[in-house]
Write a protein that holds these residues in place. Structure first.
Motif, short mmCIF file in Angstrom:
data_model
loop_
_atom_site.label_atom_id
_atom_site.label_comp_id
_atom_site.label_asym_id
_atom_site.label_seq_id
_atom_site.Cartn_x
_atom_site.Cartn_y
_atom_site.Cartn_z
N ALA A 252 10.83 12.74 -19.47
CA ALA A 252 11.63 11.59 -19.27
C ALA A 252 11.81 11.16 -17.78
N ARG A 253 12.24 12.11 -17.39
CA ARG A 253 12.89 12.20 -15.86
C ARG A 253 11.43 11.85 -14.92
N ALA A 254 10.60 12.57 -15.19
CA ALA A 254 9.04 12.18 -14.45
C ALA A 254 8.92 10.82 -14.76
N ALA A 255 8.74 10.10 -16.19
CA ALA A 255 8.64 8.82 -16.21
C ALA A 255 9.50 8.04 -15.55
N ARG A 256 10.67 8.24 -15.41
CA ARG A 256 11.75 7.41 -14.69
C ARG A 256 11.27 7.24 -13.17
N THR A 257 11.06 8.40 -12.77
CA THR A 257 10.52 8.28 -11.28
C THR A 257 9.28 7.48 -11.11
N TYR A 258 8.43 7.47 -11.76
CA TYR A 258 7.21 6.95 -11.80
C TYR A 258 7.46 5.50 -11.95
N ASP A 259 8.24 5.14 -12.93
CA ASP A 259 8.82 3.67 -13.30
C ASP A 259 9.88 3.08 -12.01
N ASN A 260 10.41 3.76 -11.21
CA ASN A 260 10.90 3.26 -10.06
C ASN A 260 9.89 3.02 -9.02
N ALA A 261 9.02 3.91 -8.72
CA ALA A 261 7.99 4.14 -7.89
C ALA A 261 7.28 2.61 -8.01
N LEU A 262 7.01 2.29 -9.42
CA LEU A 262 5.94 1.17 -9.69
C LEU A 262 7.03 0.01 -9.43
N GLY A 263 8.14 -0.02 -9.46
CA GLY A 263 9.07 -1.30 -9.45
C GLY A 263 9.00 -1.39 -8.03
N ASP A 264 9.07 -0.40 -6.96
CA ASP A 264 8.99 -0.48 -5.50
C ASP A 264 7.75 -1.47 -5.30
N TYR A 265 6.56 -1.04 -6.05
CA TYR A 265 5.12 -1.51 -5.53
C TYR A 265 5.10 -2.88 -6.31
N THR A 266 5.95 -3.11 -7.21
CA THR A 266 5.84 -4.61 -8.02
C THR A 266 6.42 -5.49 -7.11
N ARG A 267 7.60 -5.16 -6.53
CA ARG A 267 8.33 -6.01 -5.66
C ARG A 267 7.74 -6.50 -4.22
N ALA A 268 6.82 -5.28 -3.65
CA ALA A 268 6.13 -5.46 -2.68
C ALA A 268 4.92 -6.49 -2.97
N ALA A 269 4.20 -6.02 -4.08
CA ALA A 269 3.10 -6.89 -4.57
C ALA A 269 3.39 -8.33 -4.94
N LEU A 270 4.83 -8.83 -5.11
CA LEU A 270 5.19 -10.20 -5.22
C LEU A 270 5.41 -10.84 -3.99
N LYS A 271 5.98 -10.11 -3.04
CA LYS A 271 5.98 -10.71 -1.66
C LYS A 271 4.56 -10.80 -1.12
N ASN B 52 0.81 -1.20 -0.08
CA ASN B 52 0.06 -0.08 -0.01
C ASN B 52 0.86 1.33 -0.05
N ALA B 53 2.01 1.22 0.77
CA ALA B 53 2.79 2.31 0.97
C ALA B 53 3.44 2.75 -0.46
N ALA B 54 3.97 1.60 -1.16
CA ALA B 54 4.50 1.72 -2.40
C ALA B 54 3.36 2.17 -3.39
N ASP B 55 2.22 1.68 -3.40
CA ASP B 55 1.22 2.28 -4.00
C ASP B 55 0.91 3.57 -3.87
N THR B 56 0.72 4.08 -2.75
CA THR B 56 0.74 5.50 -2.51
C THR B 56 1.59 6.30 -2.97
N GLU B 57 3.10 5.95 -3.02
CA GLU B 57 4.17 6.72 -3.48
C GLU B 57 3.87 6.90 -5.08
N ALA B 58 3.67 5.60 -5.70
CA ALA B 58 3.47 5.67 -7.14
C ALA B 58 2.14 6.69 -7.46
N ALA B 59 0.99 6.59 -6.62
CA ALA B 59 0.01 7.27 -7.18
C ALA B 59 0.43 8.75 -6.90
N GLY B 60 1.18 9.34 -5.94
CA GLY B 60 1.53 10.60 -5.63
C GLY B 60 2.30 11.11 -6.63
#
Length: 627
Positions: free
Chosen positions: A256-275, A229-237
């Motif tokens: 491109a920088r904003a897209a990379r920041t969003y992609d990094n946030a989604l990466g954190d979400y994906t790792r948390a979602a897998l767990k 949820n925290a990772a999802d919150t960060e990605a949404a923010g």
């Protein structure tokens, strides 16, 4: 899937928690939360509330009872068939009757909860609507300090989650978990009474082990859900911030920088979602093991009883079917447990908003502010007013002045000197910490906010518009205004020619916060809105700062006409726009350091106003010199 639904991205986004406020470790006390829920249902004003509640509960419990009865009917059919082998058509007809009876009972048990849901749906909808409306209305009533520190997206999601949690809790508690408990009691009673007490004990024991294991593992999984949820919150923010500030992103070529920041946030979400999903799979396997071990024990016990002649083949079938039907609603126990906890937390977060006390509120004996009878405007008086913001080192100190009816008072001074605070105090968006603000001799705290703001209108420096038509934005000041009055206000604000040139005219949509219009056009809409309100006190906070020189001159002429019969408070940085003011107040560090008419202040040697005037006029002369 046994324990709960998949923890996919769609589930997280659709579920409320997941973007906005991360769930705390422990929710509110269960009984208190249930009490809040019951009170909310009570004030929902749902149609035929009591009748619907009683009927829905009766149908739900009846369906559970029929669900326990159906296996017994089928067991009787099987016993009848086994006993009647070779006895002719009569036994076949008897079996058919029992089989049809079993199908009919199962049909009724399936229809009952759905019928209950239809009957109770208006109550759930009314409670959800009441929760959302009450929270929204209370949030709007909260003070300026709350709205300056809130995150709009977070508040919106808090209200949405809270309202949805009301519907979920009513549905899952009243028509799922509680009836399942009743079904367990009925099933255990039937198994123990009709067959053997050990059957009832096995049924209860397996359910207890199943529930305890599910709760224990679900509690362990909560940390994984919080991380997700925290990772999802960060990605949404990140995404919302970039979309809201897209002009800034594009201006600095940072897409491109904003897209990379969003992609990094989604990466954190994906790792948390897998767990979270891995722990979900573990929960589902554990539940399947417990459930099937229980069914195996019941089948073996029933087989031994049949071999001993104490049970027929139909009884074995009935006992196993009762266990299967009992386990069916337990499939979602893990999901239900987690979502109930989360929903109680979501509801409590929503109720926290409604429990906040506005810093600015109507007194219990507040009276409406009367309109002046002489059409000269209302007097505005500050008596030794002091106010300091929590985030500022300095604030207003001992500010006193009188703006007589029909006069113009100008506020000048450097940024941070207190001009905007005076405007907010005059509108009673803030209450003074010291002293009083009087309107026509009445303390602003003793009149209703609605009547005060009907008498005081503001044209801010940055006019924010609704994502609606120009007509709706101008008419917002007076919803009962007719078309002619709206056009008259637009004419007075030098806006009518611009509107007529638009393809859709007054029906033109202005976009979010009015961003489809230029800054000057937004200011003119704000001026038209204020003029339509026909206030006694008109506050102009740099109301022409976004206009070109020619339009500003025309608007200033319009505003001079608009000031007739009104008391006007003007905040200005360009001193040429307030040279005709009846009095000018010069503020510095929250204090009035000079006051007087323009010619008096200009003539004052070494004065703050005179220095500002010389600086601005010198700059204007320099600008007019040829290059």
């Amino acid at each position: 899937m046994h324990g709960e639904r998949s923890g996919r991205r769609g589930d997280s986004v659709a579920k409320a928690g997941q973007a906005g406020v991360v769930a705390p470790t422990d929710g509110p006390p269960t009984w208190q939360a249930l009490g809040d829920l019951i009170k909310l249902v009570g004030r929902s004003n749902a149609p035929q509330l009591r009748l619907r509640l009683v009927a829905a509960i009766a149908m739900t419990l009846g369906g559970k009872a029929l669900g326990v009865l159906a296996p017994l009917v089928l067991g009787a059919a099987v016993n009848h068939l086994a006993a009647g082998q070779g006895a002719g058509v009569a036994f076949g007809m008897g079996f058919a009757a029992f089989a049809l009876g079993w199908a009919f009972v199962r049909l009724l048990s399936a229809i009952a909860p759905n019928a209950a849901d239809v009957v109770f749906a208006p109550v759930r909808s009314a409670a959800q609507r009441t929760a959302a409306t009450e929270t929204f209305a209370h949030a709007l009533s909260l003070s300026l300090d709350f709205h300056q520190t809130k995150r709009s997206g977070s508040l919106s999601r808090t209200m949405d989650r809270g309202a949805r949690s009301v519907d979920f809790l009513m549905r899952i508690l009243a028509f799922n978990l509680v009836p399942t408990g009743v079904e367990l009691v009925l099933a255990a009673g039937v198994l123990a009474g009709k067959y053997d007490w050990r059957f009832g004990a096995v049924a209860v024991g397996v359910v207890v082990v199943y529930a305890a294991s599910t709760f224990a593992l679900s509690n362990w999984r909560l940390e994984h859900r919080r991380e997700m949820n925290a990772a999802d919150t960060e990605a949404a923010g990140v995404s919302v911030d970039a979309l809201l500030n897209y002009e800034t992103v594009k201006s600095f070529g940072a897409e491109a920088r904003a897209a990379r920041t969003y992609d990094n946030a989604l990466g954190d979400y994906t790792r948390a979602a897998l767990k979270a999903n891995s722990s979900l799979a573990m929960l589902n396997v554990m539940q399947a093991v417990i459930m099937n071990v229980g069914l195996g024990i019941m089948a073996v016990m029933a087989g031994f009883e049949a071999a001993a002649g104490r049970m027929g083949p139909g009884d074995v079938t009935a006992a196993v079917l009762i266990m299967i039907s009992l386990y069916a609603p337990l499939n979602i126990l893990g999901f239900a447990y987690r979502e109930i906890r989360q929903s109680f937390i979501d509801m409590e977060e929503m109720l926290k908003v409604t429990r906040q006390t506005p810093q600015v509120a109507d007194a219990h004996d507040a009276v409406p502010l009367p309109r002046p009878v002489d059409a000269k405007g209302a007097s505005l008086t500050f008596e030794q007013v002091g106010f300091r913001h929590d985030s500022r080192a300095n604030g207003l100190e001992d500010v006193s002045f009188v703006a007589p009816p029909g006069t113009t008072t100008a506020l000048v001074g450097p940024s941070g000197s207190g001009k905007s605070t005076i405007v907010k105090l005059a509108l009673r968006l803030l209450d003074p910490q010291d002293g009083r603000v009087l309107i026509d001799g009445l303390d602003a705290r003793q009149v209703t906010q609605e009547s005060l703001r009907a008498a005081v209108a503001l044209v801010p420096q940055d006019v924010a518009l609704f994502n609606d038509t120009i007509r709706a934005n101008i008419g917002f000041a007076r919803p009962d205004a007719d078309e002619a009055a709206i056009w008259a206000a637009a004419e007075a604000a030098e806006l009518s020619n611009f509107i007529r040139e638009l393809p859709d005219g007054m029906d033109t949509k202005v976009g979010e916060r009015g961003l489809k219009l230029s800054g000057g056009e937004r200011q003119r809409v704000g001026i038209a809105r204020a003029l339509l309100a026909d206030p006694c006190v008109l506050i102009l906070d740099e109301a022409t700062s976004a206009l070109d020189s020619r339009t500003e001159a025309a608007i200033q002429k319009t505003l001079r006409r608009a000031r007739t019969g009104r008391t006007t408070l003007v905040v200005a940085h360009r001193l040429s726009t307030i040279a005709d003011a009846d009095q000018i107040l010069v503020l510095k560090a929250g204090r009035i350091v000079e006051r007087g008419a323009h010619h008096e202040l200009v003539a004052r040697q070494g004065g703050e106003y005179a220095a500002l005037w010389r600086k601005q006029t010198r700059g204007a002369k320099t600008d007019r010199q040829p290059a």
